[in-house]
Design a protein around this motif. Structure first.
Motif, PDB file in Angstrom:
ATOM      1  N   THR A  49       0.937  -1.426  -0.047  1.00  0.00           N
ATOM      2  CA  THR A  49       0.035  -0.104  -0.067  1.00  0.00           C
ATOM      3  C   THR A  49       0.766   1.384   0.022  1.00  0.00           C
ATOM      4  OG1 THR A  49      -0.182   0.036   2.380  1.00  0.00           O
ATOM      5  CG2 THR A  49      -1.677  -1.352   1.242  1.00  0.00           C
ATOM      6  N   ALA A  50       0.486   2.551  -0.393  1.00  0.00           N
ATOM      7  CA  ALA A  50       0.995   3.483  -0.096  1.00  0.00           C
ATOM      8  C   ALA A  50       1.482   3.956   1.265  1.00  0.00           C
ATOM      9  CB  ALA A  50       0.051   4.741  -0.669  1.00  0.00           C
ATOM     10  N   GLN A  51       0.638   3.638   2.243  1.00  0.00           N
ATOM     11  CA  GLN A  51       1.131   3.893   3.643  1.00  0.00           C
ATOM     12  C   GLN A  51       2.363   3.099   3.821  1.00  0.00           C
ATOM     13  OE1 GLN A  51       0.102   6.105   5.678  1.00  0.00           O
ATOM     14  NE2 GLN A  51       1.628   5.491   7.011  1.00  0.00           N
ATOM     15  N   SER A 187      -2.907  13.391  -3.372  1.00  0.00           N
ATOM     16  CA  SER A 187      -3.402  11.951  -3.664  1.00  0.00           C
ATOM     17  C   SER A 187      -2.191  11.210  -3.646  1.00  0.00           C
ATOM     18  CB  SER A 187      -4.192  11.873  -4.956  1.00  0.00           C
ATOM     19  OG  SER A 187      -4.333  10.391  -5.435  1.00  0.00           O
ATOM     20  N   ILE A 188      -1.694  10.083  -2.848  1.00  0.00           N
ATOM     21  CA  ILE A 188      -0.636   9.288  -3.050  1.00  0.00           C
ATOM     22  C   ILE A 188      -0.855   7.933  -3.108  1.00  0.00           C
ATOM     23  CG2 ILE A 188       1.459   8.510  -1.693  1.00  0.00           C
ATOM     24  CD1 ILE A 188       1.120  11.248  -0.044  1.00  0.00           C
ATOM     25  N   LEU A 204       6.057   5.196  -6.294  1.00  0.00           N
ATOM     26  CA  LEU A 204       5.394   6.116  -5.542  1.00  0.00           C
ATOM     27  C   LEU A 204       4.723   7.276  -6.505  1.00  0.00           C
ATOM     28  CD1 LEU A 204       3.788   6.025  -2.523  1.00  0.00           C
ATOM     29  CD2 LEU A 204       5.826   7.843  -2.112  1.00  0.00           C
ATOM     30  N   VAL A 205       3.269   7.292  -6.599  1.00  0.00           N
ATOM     31  CA  VAL A 205       2.876   8.477  -7.400  1.00  0.00           C
ATOM     32  C   VAL A 205       2.046   9.408  -6.494  1.00  0.00           C
ATOM     33  CG1 VAL A 205       1.422   8.878  -9.406  1.00  0.00           C
ATOM     34  CG2 VAL A 205       2.457   6.769  -9.382  1.00  0.00           C
ATOM     35  N   ILE A 206       2.611  10.734  -6.738  1.00  0.00           N
ATOM     36  CA  ILE A 206       2.003  11.741  -5.864  1.00  0.00           C
ATOM     37  C   ILE A 206       1.231  12.818  -6.727  1.00  0.00           C
ATOM     38  CG2 ILE A 206       2.663  13.757  -4.135  1.00  0.00           C
ATOM     39  CD1 ILE A 206       5.103  12.025  -3.211  1.00  0.00           C
ATOM     40  N   LYS A 207       0.117  12.980  -6.658  1.00  0.00           N
ATOM     41  CA  LYS A 207      -0.683  14.075  -7.510  1.00  0.00           C
ATOM     42  C   LYS A 207      -1.527  15.213  -6.713  1.00  0.00           C
ATOM     43  CE  LYS A 207      -1.321  11.080 -11.484  1.00  0.00           C
ATOM     44  NZ  LYS A 207      -2.223  10.782 -12.552  1.00  0.00           N
ATOM     45  N   PRO A 208      -1.600  16.367  -7.213  1.00  0.00           N
ATOM     46  CA  PRO A 208      -2.388  17.229  -6.424  1.00  0.00           C
ATOM     47  C   PRO A 208      -3.862  17.014  -6.730  1.00  0.00           C
ATOM     48  CG  PRO A 208      -0.686  18.411  -8.043  1.00  0.00           C
ATOM     49  CD  PRO A 208      -0.966  17.011  -8.468  1.00  0.00           C
ATOM     50  N   VAL A 215       1.820  21.269 -11.390  1.00  0.00           N
ATOM     51  CA  VAL A 215       2.402  19.884 -11.343  1.00  0.00           C
ATOM     52  C   VAL A 215       1.091  18.992 -11.770  1.00  0.00           C
ATOM     53  CG1 VAL A 215       3.254  18.530  -9.536  1.00  0.00           C
ATOM     54  CG2 VAL A 215       3.763  20.735  -9.405  1.00  0.00           C
ATOM     55  N   GLU A 216       1.564  18.056 -12.653  1.00  0.00           N
ATOM     56  CA  GLU A 216       0.710  16.881 -13.024  1.00  0.00           C
ATOM     57  C   GLU A 216       1.126  15.969 -12.030  1.00  0.00           C
ATOM     58  OE1 GLU A 216      -0.672  13.214 -14.389  1.00  0.00           O
ATOM     59  OE2 GLU A 216       1.402  13.618 -14.164  1.00  0.00           O
ATOM     60  N   SER A 217       2.262  15.445 -11.479  1.00  0.00           N
ATOM     61  CA  SER A 217       2.602  14.436 -10.797  1.00  0.00           C
ATOM     62  C   SER A 217       3.998  14.318 -10.464  1.00  0.00           C
ATOM     63  CB  SER A 217       2.403  12.932 -11.313  1.00  0.00           C
ATOM     64  OG  SER A 217       3.088  12.783 -12.319  1.00  0.00           O
ATOM     65  N   VAL A 218       4.231  13.878  -9.364  1.00  0.00           N
ATOM     66  CA  VAL A 218       5.522  13.526  -8.845  1.00  0.00           C
ATOM     67  C   VAL A 218       5.772  11.873  -8.429  1.00  0.00           C
ATOM     68  CG1 VAL A 218       7.086  13.601  -6.985  1.00  0.00           C
ATOM     69  CG2 VAL A 218       5.683  15.686  -7.553  1.00  0.00           C
TER      70      VAL A 218
END
Length: 392
Positions: A49-51, A187-188, A204-208, A215-218
């Motif tokens: 999971t992301a966590q 969102s992670i 790991l995908v990080i999005k606003p 920013v589209e994603s990190v």
């Protein structure tokens, strides 16, 4: 105790040079999911999971590594070639990291890195047959430019830095900073797996969650075995090449040889000693919101010394507003190279606020109104105009 304080101060000063490289490098800059970094087929790893993946990064305690990574940065700026030499330089020598490492803000670069705990790091920027090396070893920071045969040296001083002021200097710490800044506006998720430098990794995908951010994603590729970030990609809503993206092409977590961190100035090299930074902490500007830090020098007054900064919004759509108290300067009297460069960046805009110019990149945009107000953030042009119209 004095020796420990000196080492702490040296680490803080060394991080001032290492962080731009890490941000533009191991934690921010090669092209998308560059094929050269990935093997054919994604690894089949246990579900996570992301966590759990965030906890894996936090638990990682990688102290030693060596390897090679590639950096590519694309801010959507026109060529800076025509501006070369207009600034005249600081006169401190081409080996000065404050000058040399600015090369990483554009183009593609290959770097070699080595680390042995917080007191010893080495980074070498490869440019054809020329090399530029930055070495931190205990109380000393050395930089050497083989092309000019110039050396920069800075010695640690007594006095511990303020608690919590030391900047992140490793990929893990940079990833931690991104994750700490994530909140309800973010969102992670886990976006599958990848092979990076021959290592199995989770993505790991990080999005606003907010509209209006540039920013589209990190994306952070995390080593499946030890939790070390191996690759970091920042993409813009404009699409195309990522804004900044970096990834290891080779990595080894064994302890590097001690000789990696030793340095003696070559015979005949010009050596420049760095100036002491007495009172540097006292002059440090006030805290800016996450996402706007590091922009103090890009726009006059953003350091808060010319009327202060007013923070608008939160999260990914935070905007910093300041009032310079003077009409915006024109570019018609500037040298033609600078005038053309600024014109290529700017879009004339009008609204309830009056008129002004939006200076744009793929990541950070700034609205400079004709009456001297500045709105800047990692937000779209429309978001800046809306903030100005609201008179906030």
């Amino acid at each position: 105790m004095a020796a420990n304080e000196a080492r702490s101060e040296t680490r803080r000063k060394a991080s001032r040079y290492v962080v731009p490289v890490a941000v533009a490098g191991v934690a921010a800059a090669t092209i998308g999911l560059v094929p050269a970094l990935a093997a054919s087929g994604d690894p089949d790893l246990p579900e996570i999971t992301a966590q759990q993946l965030i906890e894996k990064i936090a638990a990682s305690d990688t102290q030693t590594l060596s390897g090679t990574f590639k950096i590519s940065t694309d801010l959507g700026l026109p060529s800076l070639g025509g501006l070369a030499g207009l600034g005249g330089g600081s006169g401190s020598g081409s080996a000065d990291p404050a000058e040399k490492l600015t090369e990483l803000v554009s183009g593609t670069h290959t770097l070699r890195v080595a680390a042995d705990g917080p007191d010893r790091q080495r980074l070498t920027l490869l440019d054809g047959s020329d090399e530029y090396s930055l070495i931190h070893n205990g109380d000393d920071v050395w930089a050497y430019d083989s092309k000019s045969n110039e050396v920069f040296h800075e010695k640690g001083e007594s006095g511990a830095p303020e608690a919590g002021k030391e900047l992140p200097g490793t990929p893990k710490e940079l990833a931690d900073e991104v994750l700490k800044a994530a909140g309800d506006t973010t969102s992670i998720t886990v976006g599958g797996t990848a092979k990076v430098a021959g290592r199995d990794a989770y993505q790991l995908v990080i999005k606003p969650k907010q509209a209006g951010s540039t920013v589209e994603s990190v994306k952070i590729a995390v080593d499946a075995a030890n939790g070390t970030p191996l690759k970091f990609t920042l993409s813009s809503v404009q699409g195309g090449k990522p804004v900044v993206d970096a990834g290891f092409t080779k990595v080894d977590f064994a302890k590097p040889a001690a000789s990696e961190f030793t340095f003696e100035a070559p015979k005949g090299a010009k050596v420049t000693e760095g100036a002491a930074e007495e009172g540097a902490d006292a002059d440090r500007p006030g805290e800016l919101p996450e996402g706007l830090k590091g922009l103090e020098g890009a726009f006059p007054g953003l350091d808060g010394k010319d009327g202060g900064v007013n923070v608008i919004g939160e999260g990914w759509t935070t905007i910093a507003k300041l009032d310079t108290g003077a009409p915006a300067p024109g570019t018609d009297e500037a040298p033609k190279e600078i005038q053309g460069f600024l014109d290529s960046l700017g879009d004339e805009v009008t609204g309830k606020f009056g008129s002004g110019t939006v200076f744009k990149t793929k990541l950070v945009n700034a609205l400079l109104t004709d009456d001297g107000k500045v709105y800047v953030g990692a937000v779209t042009k429309d978001a800046l105009v809306d903030a100005a119209n609201a008179g906030k």
